[in-house]
Design an enzyme around this catalytic site. Structure first.
Site, PDB file in Angstrom:
ATOM      1  N   CYS A 140       0.827  -1.215   0.000  1.00 22.99           N
ATOM      2  CA  CYS A 140       0.000   0.000   0.000  1.00 22.99           C
ATOM      3  C   CYS A 140       0.859   1.263   0.000  1.00 22.99           C
ATOM      4  CB  CYS A 140      -0.922  -0.013   1.211  1.00 22.99           C
ATOM      5  SG  CYS A 140      -0.102  -0.485   2.754  1.00 22.99           S
ATOM      6  N   HIS A 220      -2.425   5.434   6.489  1.00 22.37           N
ATOM      7  CA  HIS A 220      -1.049   5.923   6.645  1.00 22.37           C
ATOM      8  C   HIS A 220      -1.016   7.401   6.234  1.00 22.37           C
ATOM      9  CE1 HIS A 220       0.239   1.704   6.657  1.00 22.37           C
ATOM     10  NE2 HIS A 220      -0.146   1.531   5.414  1.00 22.37           N
TER      11      HIS A 220
END
Ligand code: NAD
Length: 339
Positions: A140, A220
């Protein structure tokens, strides 16, 4: 119709299965589980044939009221492409099975580059995956980095990237991981693995990454600094972001200054599982000082790789003209509306 099997119906696998089922050129022929848990019930509810890794557990599934269609090997036999979404380190053990059945397979970022010898991002190297037997979709964080770096490099040239990644401690449903009260340097040493991983897709980019893990589950956050090879204005960078099918702009006018508000916004927009498939680049953070470009981007760890899996399947099947066409097909099928 590309027949797709999903080996490992967890956080990533269940999303990929739903995304595959929405594409007009592919279909889900089966998903796999190791034990009868909540996700197995979801698979049954969605109508995905459920296969199991260990047939000695078949009774436990039937006791739970879940129909087993067969073994993972049965599933693989009838697939054109297997999406391996088992936990990192498990996927590598499945390689021999895919070789035995001469089936195409793609793995996730929890496995190393060497598992497939080709690391994929649709915006960067779609053509390289065409007709390949084995491909790895990068993680990711690496996906989010590759998308923006490639776009800026194509526009103005990038001589160096410095990236600080503030990583979520665990996915929201995970109850046995942390930290719960610490900022953990991951690792203390520099660079983190993300820079070298970006180079597995974009070998000519000079990049240094640092990473830490914090007690959050939403997304994130990346703080990025680019040294540009030629002059650029903030408006020109914003135009590149707005034109890119996988770069989303978190508009200043939304007032969103966090991952939590962004997740809520995406949920309110009606995205399935409140998934943000594109990078969430904060408009107000985009700044150009001399030849340096600065920005913050949120990366939804559970979502951004899902659309890349769909494009990787198409590239490996070899039927679609190019990456831009595949990205458009994927986005349209998911009902992708700009954030
Ligand atoms: P997960 O634990 O949520 O799901 C994995 C699934 O695989 C589970 O359902 C598990 O029961 C099943 N499984 C385990 N062993 C199996 C086996 N031998 N055969 C078949 N199924 C088996 O994991 P995840 O978060 O979806 O991660 C999968 C991969 O995706 C990893 O490589 C990970 O690094 C990568 N990835 C995860 C994220 C994320 O945020 N979760 C983001 C990007 C990439």
């Amino acid at each position: 119709m590309i027949k797709v099997a999903i080996n490992g119906y967890g956080t990533i696998g269940k999303r990929v299965a739903d995304a595959v089922s929405l594409q007009r050129d592919m279909k889900v022929i089966g998903v796999s589980k190791t034990r009868p848990n909540a996700e197995a019930f979801v698979a049954q509810e969605r109508g995905y044939p459920l296969f199991i890794a260990d047939m000695s557990k078949a009774q436990a599934f039937s006791d739970a009221g879940i129909t087993v269609a067969g073994s993972v090997e049965d599933m693989i036999r009838s697939a054109d492409i297997v999406v391996d979404a088992t936990p990192g380190g498990v996927g590598v053990k499945n390689r021999a099975l895919y070789e035995k059945h001469k089936v195409k397979a793609l793995w996730q970022g929890g496995e190393s580059h060497e598992i497939a010898g080709f690391s994929f991002n649709a915006s960067c190297n779609y053509e390289g995956a065409r007709n390949r037997q084995f491909v790895r979709v990068v993680s990711c964080n690496t996906t989010g980095l590759c998308r923006i770096i490639k776009a800026v490099d194509e526009g103005f040239g990038v001589t160096k990237v410095r990236a600080v990644m503030v990583r979520r401690g665990a996915d929201p449903h995970v109850i046995k991981k942390g930290p719960i009260d610490s900022v953990v340097l991951d690792p203390v040493g520099i660079p983190s693995h993300h820079g070298p991983d970006v180079n597995s897709v974009l070998p000519d980019i000079t990049i240094v990454t640092m990473a830490m893990i914090v007690p959050t589950t939403q997304m994130h956050m990346h703080a990025l600094i680019f040294e540009l090879a030629s002059d650029a204005t903030r408006e020109e960078i914003l135009a590149i972001i707005k034109a890119h099918p996988r770069l989303g702009l978190v508009k200043k006018a939304t007032g969103i200054v966090s991952t939590a508000e962004l997740k809520e916004y995406v949920m309110d927009l009606g995205r399935p599982r409140s998934d943000l498939w594109e990078n969430g680049i904060y408009e107000d953070s985009v700044s150009v000082v001399g030849r340096d470009l600065y920005l913050f981007q949120a990366i939804h760890q559970e979502a951004d790789v899902v659309v890349e899996n769909i494009d990787a399947i198409r590239a490996m099947a070899g039927d679609v003209a190019d990456g831009a066409t595949s990205i458009r097909m994927t986005n349209e099928a998911l009902g992708f509306v700009a954030i």
